[in-house]
Design a protein around this motif. Structure first.
Motif: not given
Lengths: 231, 181
Positions: A52-63, B24-37
């Motif tokens: 199911l986590a593979a579904m998140t690949e369709e979610v755009a990353p947001v900084a 800090r590195e984990i945050y730099a690599r993954t925060s945009a992905k997790l924030f999007g989710v």
């Protein structure tokens, strides 16, 4: 699924519902108790979690905004806040400027008399401008600190609205780099995955509801845009 | 496991020993992905920022338990993020649920590693979604990505709650059958 027992089918469904968050509190708690003692159920759940986590690949990353990491670190190591600059050694002085800015947003603006200085030797620059010149932001990216320095020279947000910065790379969906501050200067921390696509990308600024786009994609009109060029 | 996943796994291991630079590195690599989710579930920037803080605090605090939970590193992070966002969205379920899960999974025992290291890939999943009725696939997607409950889904698709449950349970079985091929 002729080779599966009905019980196993039930567990597959239950683990799937748990992974999707569809169970009630009581059902979830009961499932978690079973997880602790049933390795096979753990394997079924883990397979769902992976798939199911593979579904998140369709979610755009947001900084997330640059001010967030210092807040988290302050909560994780509250006694360290005063000695913070030691952590920034590897980023050099430019990184320190960003750290001080981010920290300043957290502890209060009164520490600052001057905005942070633009990078002296930026790897990339961009002129993000409206066609009629009514809105202009100069952008400069400092590779050493991964910081994107933005200087708003013309124009401002409509009262009650926010300006959001987007990075557009090729055909990919725009990725939010965060909001422009009300001050003329904003510094945005660029994450690893975004740094790779800066070259040849386009920076754009859109008009958004206060606090930024609620969807992760631009919702308002683009007020200015410009290509990123190597400097 | 790809080298990038291996690197993230190594960072989690260093984080478990209290290495702040690794955090800090984990945050730099993954925060945009997790924030999007998280933003996708909550649709509110201020709440999403707040929840993202909780997520990384949880990541730091639970790093030492990562190795035994049988999930790949990105799945572990995404699952923590998604659960925290959904907990916030529903409010009724307190945040401890994700922690309980971690406790539950922390029992080393004969683990699910063999199955879990299997690379989950989006094409395989979307191929299997393609075998479902469109509306059923959409229901699974809404539950996972938007945090919809059975009641939300029943309202959205305008079907009785029990019909919704039946749809979704059948879809899960079909999905698992397809994904196991």
């Amino acid at each position: 699924m002729s080779d599966e027992t009905p019980d196993r089918d039930d567990d597959i469904v239950l683990a799937g519902e748990y992974a999707l968050g569809l169970l009630s509190d009581d059902e979830s708690a009961a499932f978690e108790l079973r997880l602790a003692s049933e390795p096979e159920l753990r394997a079924i759940y883990a397979a769902w979690a992976e798939d199911l986590a593979a579904m998140t690949e369709e979610v755009a990353p947001v900084a997330p905004p640059a001010s967030l990491l210092p807040k988290i670190e302050h909560r994780l190591y509250p006694d360290e806040i005063r000695r913070r600059h030691g952590l920034w050694d590897r980023f050099g002085l430019a990184g320190l400027a960003v750290a001080v800015l981010a920290l300043g947003l957290y502890v209060g603006p009164e520490l600052f008399d001057r905005p942070p200085a633009p990078p002296s030797d930026p790897a990339y620059t961009a002129r993000i401008a409206a066609e009629d010149g009514s809105f202009v932001v100069a952008a400069a990216y400092d590779a050493e600190s991964d910081a994107l320095y933005l200087d708003r020279r013309e124009g401002a947000a409509t009262p009650g609205r926010s300006l959001e910065l987007w990075l557009i790379a090729g055909d990919a969906a725009p990725v939010s780099l965060g909001l422009l501050s009300d001050d003329p200067v904003t510094v945005v921390q660029v994450t690893d995955d975004l740094r790779a696509v800066l070259d040849g990308g386009v920076l754009a600024i859109s008009d958004e509801p206060p606090g930024g786009s609620p969807t992760g994609a631009p919702t308002g009109p683009v007020v200015a845009a410009g290509p990123i060029t190597e400097s | 496991m790809s080298s990038e996943l291996q690197e993230i796994e190594d960072l989690i291991a260093r984080m478990a020993m209290g290495n702040r630079q690794a955090f800090r590195e984990i945050y730099a690599r993954t925060s945009a992905k997790l924030f999007g989710v998280v933003l996708r579930v909550l649709e509110d920037r201020a709440e999403a920022e707040d929840v993202l803080q909780e997520i990384y605090i949880k990541v730091w605090n639970n790093a030492e338990r990562y190795r035994v939970n049988g999930l790949s590193p990105m799945t572990w992070l995404i699952t923590i993020a998604r659960n925290a966002a959904i907990d916030r969205k529903r409010r009724a379920r307190p945040v401890q649920s994700a922690e309980m899960l971690n406790e539950a999974l922390a029992d080393p025992g004969p683990g699910p590693e063999a199955e879990a290291v299997r690379r989950s890939d989006r094409e395989r999943l979307s191929g299997c979604f393609g075998e479902l009725d469109d509306r059923h696939a959409e229901a699974v997607r809404r539950a996972y990505l938007d945090g919809d409950t059975y009641a939300d889904l029943a309202a959205h698709f305008e079907v009785p709650l029990n019909t919704m449950r039946t749809w979704l349970r059948r879809s899960l079985l079909k999905l698992r059958e397809c994904l196991s091929r």
